[in-house]
Motif scaffolding. Structure first.
Motif, PDB file in Angstrom:
ATOM      1  N   ARG A  66       0.875  -1.182   0.000  1.00  0.00           N
ATOM      2  CA  ARG A  66       0.000   0.000   0.000  1.00  0.00           C
ATOM      3  C   ARG A  66       0.910   1.228   0.000  1.00  0.00           C
ATOM      4  NH1 ARG A  66      -5.207   0.800   0.543  1.00  0.00           N
ATOM      5  NH2 ARG A  66      -5.945   2.711   1.530  1.00  0.00           N
ATOM      6  N   VAL A  67       0.871   1.972  -1.096  1.00  0.00           N
ATOM      7  CA  VAL A  67       1.776   3.114  -1.234  1.00  0.00           C
ATOM      8  C   VAL A  67       1.024   4.363  -1.689  1.00  0.00           C
ATOM      9  CG1 VAL A  67       3.883   1.814  -1.732  1.00  0.00           C
ATOM     10  CG2 VAL A  67       2.335   2.384  -3.589  1.00  0.00           C
TER      11      VAL A  67
ATOM     12  N   CYS B 286      -3.664   6.860  -1.573  1.00  0.00           N
ATOM     13  CA  CYS B 286      -2.893   5.758  -1.016  1.00  0.00           C
ATOM     14  C   CYS B 286      -3.614   4.476  -1.425  1.00  0.00           C
ATOM     15  CB  CYS B 286      -2.839   5.891   0.507  1.00  0.00           C
ATOM     16  SG  CYS B 286      -1.527   4.941   1.254  1.00  0.00           S
ATOM     17  N   ARG B 287      -2.930   3.590  -2.134  1.00  0.00           N
ATOM     18  CA  ARG B 287      -3.633   2.400  -2.614  1.00  0.00           C
ATOM     19  C   ARG B 287      -2.711   1.176  -2.683  1.00  0.00           C
ATOM     20  NH1 ARG B 287      -4.248   2.784  -9.158  1.00  0.00           N
ATOM     21  NH2 ARG B 287      -2.039   2.909  -9.574  1.00  0.00           N
ATOM     22  N   GLN B 288      -3.341   0.006  -2.686  1.00  0.00           N
ATOM     23  CA  GLN B 288      -2.621  -1.267  -2.811  1.00  0.00           C
ATOM     24  C   GLN B 288      -2.225  -1.447  -4.268  1.00  0.00           C
ATOM     25  OE1 GLN B 288      -2.110  -3.243  -0.141  1.00  0.00           O
ATOM     26  NE2 GLN B 288      -1.051  -4.878  -1.216  1.00  0.00           N
ATOM     27  N   THR B 289      -0.962  -1.713  -4.524  1.00  0.00           N
ATOM     28  CA  THR B 289      -0.550  -1.838  -5.923  1.00  0.00           C
ATOM     29  C   THR B 289       0.640  -2.786  -6.098  1.00  0.00           C
ATOM     30  OG1 THR B 289       0.036  -0.567  -7.896  1.00  0.00           O
ATOM     31  CG2 THR B 289       1.016   0.147  -5.845  1.00  0.00           C
ATOM     32  N   ASP B 290       0.860  -3.186  -7.344  1.00  0.00           N
ATOM     33  CA  ASP B 290       1.992  -4.048  -7.730  1.00  0.00           C
ATOM     34  C   ASP B 290       3.263  -3.192  -7.741  1.00  0.00           C
ATOM     35  OD1 ASP B 290       3.892  -5.406  -9.169  1.00  0.00           O
ATOM     36  OD2 ASP B 290       2.789  -5.336 -11.057  1.00  0.00           O
ATOM     37  N   LEU B 291       4.286  -3.618  -7.002  1.00  0.00           N
ATOM     38  CA  LEU B 291       5.503  -2.805  -6.894  1.00  0.00           C
ATOM     39  C   LEU B 291       6.687  -3.367  -7.694  1.00  0.00           C
ATOM     40  CD1 LEU B 291       5.445  -1.895  -3.091  1.00  0.00           C
ATOM     41  CD2 LEU B 291       4.913  -0.412  -5.009  1.00  0.00           C
ATOM     42  N   ASP B 292       6.449  -4.453  -8.431  1.00  0.00           N
ATOM     43  CA  ASP B 292       7.553  -5.075  -9.186  1.00  0.00           C
ATOM     44  C   ASP B 292       8.202  -4.095 -10.153  1.00  0.00           C
ATOM     45  OD1 ASP B 292       7.046  -7.369  -7.870  1.00  0.00           O
ATOM     46  OD2 ASP B 292       6.079  -8.407  -9.536  1.00  0.00           O
ATOM     47  N   VAL B 293       7.380  -3.463 -10.990  1.00  0.00           N
ATOM     48  CA  VAL B 293       7.906  -2.533 -12.002  1.00  0.00           C
ATOM     49  C   VAL B 293       8.541  -1.324 -11.316  1.00  0.00           C
ATOM     50  CG1 VAL B 293       7.289  -1.037 -13.944  1.00  0.00           C
ATOM     51  CG2 VAL B 293       6.267  -3.296 -13.753  1.00  0.00           C
ATOM     52  N   THR B 294       7.896  -0.848 -10.246  1.00  0.00           N
ATOM     53  CA  THR B 294       8.446   0.298  -9.507  1.00  0.00           C
ATOM     54  C   THR B 294       9.855  -0.013  -9.021  1.00  0.00           C
ATOM     55  OG1 THR B 294       6.216   0.780  -8.744  1.00  0.00           O
ATOM     56  CG2 THR B 294       8.000   1.890  -7.584  1.00  0.00           C
ATOM     57  N   LEU B 295      10.022  -1.198  -8.407  1.00  0.00           N
ATOM     58  CA  LEU B 295      11.343  -1.581  -7.885  1.00  0.00           C
ATOM     59  C   LEU B 295      12.354  -1.766  -9.014  1.00  0.00           C
ATOM     60  CD1 LEU B 295      10.381  -4.089  -5.044  1.00  0.00           C
ATOM     61  CD2 LEU B 295      11.301  -1.784  -4.788  1.00  0.00           C
ATOM     62  N   LEU B 296      11.902  -2.367 -10.128  1.00  0.00           N
ATOM     63  CA  LEU B 296      12.811  -2.590 -11.261  1.00  0.00           C
ATOM     64  C   LEU B 296      13.316  -1.263 -11.837  1.00  0.00           C
ATOM     65  CD1 LEU B 296      11.175  -5.526 -13.266  1.00  0.00           C
ATOM     66  CD2 LEU B 296      13.402  -5.519 -12.145  1.00  0.00           C
ATOM     67  N   VAL B 297      12.386  -0.349 -12.078  1.00  0.00           N
ATOM     68  CA  VAL B 297      12.769   0.949 -12.648  1.00  0.00           C
ATOM     69  C   VAL B 297      13.653   1.715 -11.673  1.00  0.00           C
ATOM     70  CG1 VAL B 297      11.905   3.205 -13.401  1.00  0.00           C
ATOM     71  CG2 VAL B 297      10.744   1.127 -14.144  1.00  0.00           C
ATOM     72  N   PHE B 298      13.267   1.717 -10.392  1.00  0.00           N
ATOM     73  CA  PHE B 298      14.028   2.451  -9.372  1.00  0.00           C
ATOM     74  C   PHE B 298      15.442   1.887  -9.232  1.00  0.00           C
ATOM     75  CE2 PHE B 298      15.279   3.812  -5.139  1.00  0.00           C
ATOM     76  CZ  PHE B 298      14.821   5.109  -5.102  1.00  0.00           C
TER      77      PHE B 298
END
Lengths: 162, 66
Positions: free
Chosen positions: A41-42, A64-76
């Motif tokens: 939740r970000v 603020c919402r529940q979301t998939d963070l895979d792409v966020t972590l990859l890009v970051f």
């Protein structure tokens, strides 16, 4: 006489390389395993287009919402790794390295700029969207590649004491 | 721009590595300067001249094409 160069100490180059490698491994897991590996939740800015009943008000809102963070972590991870490598000093940082860095910067700007111009002319729809996503990483990646080639050539050319 | 770094080094029996350490650059940079492939900044030229106990124009001089 010292002039500020906005570069990080050499050890950050190693940290950047490690982060890039870790992100690549994580990326392989994401691609091979499929699904969502990390979610949470970000807070973030989201568009309100296409949501029924929301015709009025701002087009974007901060929620603020529940979301998939895979792409966020990859890009970051990928971008931070590239930045740390590109913006760290060499082991022996002197004015020759500064000249090589300036050369690599202008060459990288030429290459990424020309590629973007060509892609703007000759790609459309989803392909252009992919080009834009790739373009996020293109400049630092091209800069690092050109800089490594120039540093290698410089060291090879001047390796023999005469 | 030509220079007399190699001659001055030979007179002092100094290696490129020793000169590089004395002025705070890499040995490859000293090699590039000696070979005329890289023109040093004023600060670096002054540091090199100081190591040899000379004035900067005794170490570095302009060529016809400069």
């Amino acid at each position: 006489m010292k002039t500020r160069d906005y570069l990080l100490p050499y050890r950050f180059k190693i940290v950047g390389a490690a982060l890039l490698a870790a992100t690549a491994v994580f990326g392989l897991f994401v691609v091979n395993l499929g699904g969502v590996l990390v979610s949470g939740r970000v807070p973030g800015l989201v568009g309100r287009f296409g949501i029924p009943g929301l015709d009025h008000g701002p087009a974007y809102e901060f929620v603020c919402r529940q979301t998939d963070l895979d792409v966020t972590l990859l890009v970051f991870g990928f971008m931070l790794g590239l930045l740390l490598i590109a913006l760290s000093r060499e082991k022996i940082e002197d004015e020759c390295m500064a000249v090589i860095r300036a050369k690599a910067f202008s060459l990288a700007l030429w290459v990424s700029g020309v590629v973007l111009l060509l892609c703007t002319l000759f790609t459309y729809d989803v392909v252009y969207l992919n080009v834009m996503i790739g373009n996020l990483f293109a400049f630092p990646a091209i800069f690092i590649a050109i800089q490594r080639v120039l540093v290698f050539r410089f060291k090879k050319q001047n390796s023999h004491e005469e | 721009m030509k220079n007399r770094i190699r001659v001055e080094r030979a007179e002092l029996r100094m290696t490129q590595q020793q000169l590089a350490e004395a002025v705070g650059v890499s040995r490859q940079t000293i090699n590039a300067i000696e070979a005329g492939r890289f023109v040093p900044s004023t600060v670096l030229a002054l540091k090199i001249a100081r190591v040899f106990g000379r004035r900067v124009e005794e170490i570095f001089s302009l060529e016809e094409t400069d």
